[in-house]
Structures are given as C-alpha cells and as structure tokens.
Design an enzyme around this catalytic site. Structure first.
Site, PDB file in Angstrom:
ATOM      1  N   PHE A   8     -65.570  87.271 -32.322  1.00  0.00           N
ATOM      2  CA  PHE A   8     -64.172  87.666 -31.713  1.00  0.00           C
ATOM      3  C   PHE A   8     -63.031  87.032 -32.297  1.00  0.00           C
ATOM      4  O   PHE A   8     -62.862  85.987 -32.468  1.00  0.00           O
ATOM      5  CB  PHE A   8     -64.006  87.331 -30.171  1.00  0.00           C
ATOM      6  CG  PHE A   8     -64.821  88.130 -29.408  1.00  0.00           C
ATOM      7  CD1 PHE A   8     -64.265  89.253 -28.870  1.00  0.00           C
ATOM      8  CD2 PHE A   8     -65.988  87.985 -28.937  1.00  0.00           C
ATOM      9  CE1 PHE A   8     -65.048  90.137 -27.971  1.00  0.00           C
ATOM     10  CE2 PHE A   8     -66.855  88.908 -28.319  1.00  0.00           C
ATOM     11  CZ  PHE A   8     -66.506  89.823 -27.732  1.00  0.00           C
ATOM     12  N   ASP A   9     -61.903  87.884 -32.712  1.00  0.00           N
ATOM     13  CA  ASP A   9     -60.580  87.459 -33.268  1.00  0.00           C
ATOM     14  C   ASP A   9     -59.962  86.647 -31.736  1.00  0.00           C
ATOM     15  O   ASP A   9     -60.543  87.234 -30.766  1.00  0.00           O
ATOM     16  CB  ASP A   9     -59.953  88.556 -33.946  1.00  0.00           C
ATOM     17  CG  ASP A   9     -58.424  88.184 -33.899  1.00  0.00           C
ATOM     18  OD1 ASP A   9     -58.273  87.007 -34.470  1.00  0.00           O
ATOM     19  OD2 ASP A   9     -57.607  89.024 -33.692  1.00  0.00           O
ATOM     20  N   LEU A  10     -59.021  86.106 -31.965  1.00  0.00           N
ATOM     21  CA  LEU A  10     -58.368  85.785 -30.570  1.00  0.00           C
ATOM     22  C   LEU A  10     -56.932  86.401 -30.312  1.00  0.00           C
ATOM     23  O   LEU A  10     -56.877  87.045 -29.361  1.00  0.00           O
ATOM     24  CB  LEU A  10     -58.112  84.154 -30.803  1.00  0.00           C
ATOM     25  CG  LEU A  10     -57.221  83.277 -29.853  1.00  0.00           C
ATOM     26  CD1 LEU A  10     -58.043  83.372 -28.410  1.00  0.00           C
ATOM     27  CD2 LEU A  10     -57.119  82.137 -30.243  1.00  0.00           C
ATOM     28  N   ASP A  11     -55.812  86.187 -31.193  1.00  0.00           N
ATOM     29  CA  ASP A  11     -54.450  87.075 -30.936  1.00  0.00           C
ATOM     30  C   ASP A  11     -54.797  88.414 -30.904  1.00  0.00           C
ATOM     31  O   ASP A  11     -55.220  88.887 -32.059  1.00  0.00           O
ATOM     32  CB  ASP A  11     -53.634  86.457 -32.042  1.00  0.00           C
ATOM     33  CG  ASP A  11     -53.242  84.806 -32.029  1.00  0.00           C
ATOM     34  OD1 ASP A  11     -53.390  84.582 -30.567  1.00  0.00           O
ATOM     35  OD2 ASP A  11     -52.946  84.474 -32.794  1.00  0.00           O
TER      36      ASP A  11
END
Length: 221
Positions: A8-11
């Site tokens: 998963f990416d965060l921002d």
C-alpha cells in the site's frame, strides 16, 4: 485477483494527507520568497519525493533546496498526525491481515515520518514491513521503495509471487511495473487523468478494491 501479498502507498491511498502537505509546502515557499501556487498546483507535490517536487514544480534553486526542505519538514511535522483515513481503507487493511495476507507500506514519504503516522492511526500492527524514503532521499524513487518492501516481505517468509501494489499516482504504477507486479490505482487520492496508464485496474472506492482483492466489502467502523 487473489494476491499473496499487498503493498500500500500511504499519502492519497490510506491517509488524506493533502491539506497538511500542501499547507506546509505553501509555508516553505513563502518563507523563501517563491511564488504562491494555487491549491490545484500544490496538489502536485503530494506523491513524488519532496526534493523532486520542489525543483520541478516550484523552481527551487539548488542553493535553497535543503533550507526549503528543512522548513517544509518542520511545518509538516506539526501537522502530519492530523489527517483523516479514507473510508473503508483501514477496515480493508485489517480484513486482509485477518485473512492472512501479508501487507507492506511502500511510500515515498520518509520512513521516519511514515512510521508515526501509521502508529497514530492504529495501523502499524497490520503491516509486516513499512518502507519509505531515506531522510536525505538518496533512496526515494518508488521503484526503490517497492523492491525494499518486496525484499522485506520475502525475508519475513511471505509469498510475493502474486504481490500487488495499491496506490493513487503514476509513481506507484511505474514503481510496481518496474518490478513486474501489477498496480491498482485508486481514484480517491491525488492522481490526475492519465495517471492510470499501465495500471492493472482502477477502483473508485474501498468496496471495489476489496472485491478486486478477493475480499468481502469491509464493514465501516
């Protein structure tokens, strides 16, 4: 899809961090006399490494770069925990973890910032590894972060043969593609039209993402 691991990416994927980031960018640019940018222009800074964004989108000089980065990070540190989570995403993360799917965070945000943000959100326990950029961003390209996450998952005994990447920007798609894993682009983040090029799939909400990952619709908190 029945992934054996999910990155998963965060921002823009887990956290709605745009307002905190863009306000901090605006503060830093103003402090050093750079032209003000519109809210739409400031959103371009959400996703790529901060040094890349400052020079590409604001024309920050080499001489000013490190002081501007320091100013930005000081301002952002005061705001970075005050962010919302996208609806259904934390529930899906918990659900995947409960189903035994190994998870990783792969973000271009510095790791020293990503870790407290995830801890504050109560999500750290779901991730086998959390990978982000080095503070000096000598290792910040998304492809670098993706391989760090895959390596960390494999070292922990995870099966990465059918790993997938979930993110909101073309950086996520390109970084995943470089390592031969499919990318799912989410529409709720900060991507612009055309950034889905090369993505395996595009989803509009957490329910669509859950279905694509072979999970039931996550229950809201």
């Amino acid at each position: 899809m029945r992934p054996t691991a999910v990155l998963f990416d965060l921002d823009g994927t887990i956290t709605h961090s745009g307002p905190a980031i863009t306000r901090s960018i605006a503060d830093a640019l103003a402090a050093f006399g750079y032209a003000a940018q519109t809210p739409e222009q400031l959103l371009r800074f959400v996703g790529p490494p901060i040094r890349v964004g400052l020079q590409r989108f604001a024309g920050v000089s080499d001489a000013d770069l490190e002081p501007v980065v320091a100013h930005y990070r000081a301002a952002y540190t005061e705001r970075m925990l005050d962010v919302d989570l996208y609806p259904g995403v934390p529930e899906l993360i918990a659900q995947l973890h409960g189903a035994g799917v190994p998870l990783a965070v792969a973000t271009s945000k510095t790791q020293v910032m990503a870790e407290p943000i995830l801890a504050h959100a109560g999500l750290t326990r779901y991730f086998t590894v959390i990978c982000g950029a080095t503070t000096d961003e000598t290792r910040s390209a998304k492809a670098d972060i993706v391989i760090d996450a895959l390596t960390g998952l494999a070292a922990a005994g995870a099966d990465i043969s059918r790993a997938v990447m979930v993110g909101d920007r073309h950086h996520d798609v390109e970084g995943a593609t470089e390592h031969g894993i499919p990318a799912i682009l989410v529409r709720w983040g900060y991507g612009q039209p055309g950034e889905e090029d090369g993505a395996h799939a595009v989803v509009a909400d957490a329910a669509e993402l859950a279905a694509l990952l072979g999970q039931p619709v996550p229950a809201s908190r």
